[in-house]
Design an enzyme around this catalytic site. Structure first.
Site, PDB file in Angstrom:
ATOM      1  N   GLN A 108       0.859  -1.178   0.000  1.00  0.00           N
ATOM      2  CA  GLN A 108       0.000   0.000   0.000  1.00  0.00           C
ATOM      3  C   GLN A 108       0.900   1.236   0.000  1.00  0.00           C
ATOM      4  O   GLN A 108       1.736   1.399   0.885  1.00  0.00           O
ATOM      5  CB  GLN A 108      -0.906   0.010   1.223  1.00  0.00           C
ATOM      6  N   TYR A 178      -6.668  10.668   3.804  1.00  0.00           N
ATOM      7  CA  TYR A 178      -5.252  10.877   3.566  1.00  0.00           C
ATOM      8  C   TYR A 178      -5.160  11.903   2.429  1.00  0.00           C
ATOM      9  O   TYR A 178      -6.172  12.450   1.997  1.00  0.00           O
ATOM     10  CB  TYR A 178      -4.579   9.559   3.204  1.00  0.00           C
TER      11      TYR A 178
END
Length: 416
Positions: A108, A178
């Site tokens: 990720q 994010y």
């Protein structure tokens, strides 16, 4: 776009091999990214390798290493893996160990943006606009055009390093507010330039990132994106805007699959997880004055939501109707019935997190017995263990045989 009705198409077996872009997985079950808290000084440790080997040995088709930051200021924890040449030997050791167990492995990649920890990173957290972060008790800096161009390049460089390190896939983090996700959110993005305002402009950064990642890796590895369907915050991104963003991501032809998620690490973290909100455990894990703050007002930030298997399915269905791109269903995947339902409704993969923390070998148990039930009770106490090595706290108190099979290795954190 409407997919063929179930009766008109073959429903895949979730435990049979499947193609994800250029990669063949031994089954359609992915260990979802859960920050392990086991890296040190931005490098892989043996404990981190062991964590993923346990899940690979337990039968998943692919395990996901989370969270690997593309830039120093994009870390939520100063020890998180940072994409740089010094990290490659450890990452290669990790991918080789997972492959030896027959599973694929994904990394990720992303930039935490406003969720980053500015004190630990020694640099301001970046966001589309100035935002106050209650956890770090600080204001973000509005990212400049130069910052955004640098971060797009950093995603491409990270993806190229992931391919070099032997990863089978990268998962681009476009969720949980994010950096890229905060640009998508009308609540947090108050810019008036080409990266703010209308939805196409708010989506610009996400689209630039996935294009750059695909260009960097070509067809060497699979490219996945993790996209919020709903921030779970008034004024944030919701499904009506997530649907066109999913279409635009598909149109880039940069992705091999899209994983669907929800919730805001800034404003409503429990919206993704559902189940109990472990306020007492969160307070105990936090330094002062955050500990007192959580005790006083934590129930307003860490809300409890009812749990049910497949709790993101209703929203994910609407994305499924809008795109032909392979989709990964996340949220309450605990056993064969919900897996089969996902396959029947047109999802190509499922992703599991908490259930595998409880039982890393759950997939093998399901293979042996389709009626096998997960032992996870959705207490969410595992969420607070990221500071000492992510694990199921209930598994620690089981029989020695169970403990040896399931317990996660905690790591002592310096200057935590």
């Amino acid at each position: 776009m409407n997919l063929p009705r179930t009766s008109e198409r073959e429903v895949p077996d979730v435990l049979a091999p499947a193609q994800l872009g250029p990669v063949t997985l031994r089954n359609r079950i992915v260990k979802a990214a859960t920050y392990e808290g086991l890296s040190r000084r931005n490098l892989v440790t043996d404990d981190l390798i062991d964590f993923h080997v346990r899940h690979a040995a337990g039968g998943v088709g692919m395990t996901t290493v989370a969270y690997c930051a593309v830039a120093p200021e994009g870390r939520t924890d100063r020890h998180q893996i940072l994409w740089r040449p010094e990290a490659l030997p450890g990452l290669r050791k990790l991918t080789e160990a997972v492959h030896a167990e027959g599973a694929a492995v994904s990394a990720q990649i992303g930039h935490a943006g406003p969720v980053a920890n500015p004190r630990a990173n020694g640099a301001p957290a970046l966001a589309p606009s100035r935002i106050f972060h209650k956890t770090t008790l600080s204001f973000t800096h509005a990212a400049s055009r130069e910052d955004l161009h640098r971060i797009v390049r950093a995603h491409a460089d990270a993806a190229a390093m992931a391919a070099e390190a032997g990863f089978d896939a990268v998962e681009v983090h476009l969720g949980h507010n994010y950096l890229a996700s905060s640009f998508l959110s009308p609540k947090f993005n108050r810019r008036t330039d080409a990266y703010g305002g209308s939805l196409p402009d708010r989506a610009r950064l996400s689209l630039e990132i996935v294009r750059a990642v695909r260009e960097a890796v070509g067809n060497r590895i699979a490219v996945i994106a993790k996209l919020n369907m709903d921030d779970g915050v008034p004024g944030g991104l919701w499904l009506d805007e997530a649907i066109p963003v999913a279409r635009w991501l598909e149109e880039t032809e940069a992705l091999d699959a899209l994983e669907l998620t929800a919730g805001s690490s800034l404003a409503n973290p429990m919206y993704l997880f559902k189940g109990d909100a472990p306020l007492r455990e969160f307070a105990a894990a936090m330094p002062q004055p955050l500990r007192s703050g959580i005790k006083l007002v934590g129930n307003h930030v860490l809300r409890s939501y009812p749990y049910q298997d497949g709790y993101l399915l209703a929203d994910a269905r609407q994305i499924r109707e809008a795109v032909t791109l392979p989709l990964i269903l996340l949220g309450g995947i605990t056993g064969r019935p919900i897996m089969d339902r996902a396959m029947a409704e047109g999802f190509q993969f499922v992703a599991m997190a908490r259930a595998l923390l409880r039982e890393p070998d759950l997939v093998d148990r399901i293979r042996e017995d389709a009626t096998a039930k997960s032992l996870c009770i959705h207490c969410n106490k595992c969420m607070t263990t990221i500071y000492s090595g992510t694990r199921c706290v209930l598994a620690e108190h089981e029989s020695p045989r169970s403990a040896s099979r399931q317990a996660q290795t905690a790591v002592t954190r310096e200057d935590a």
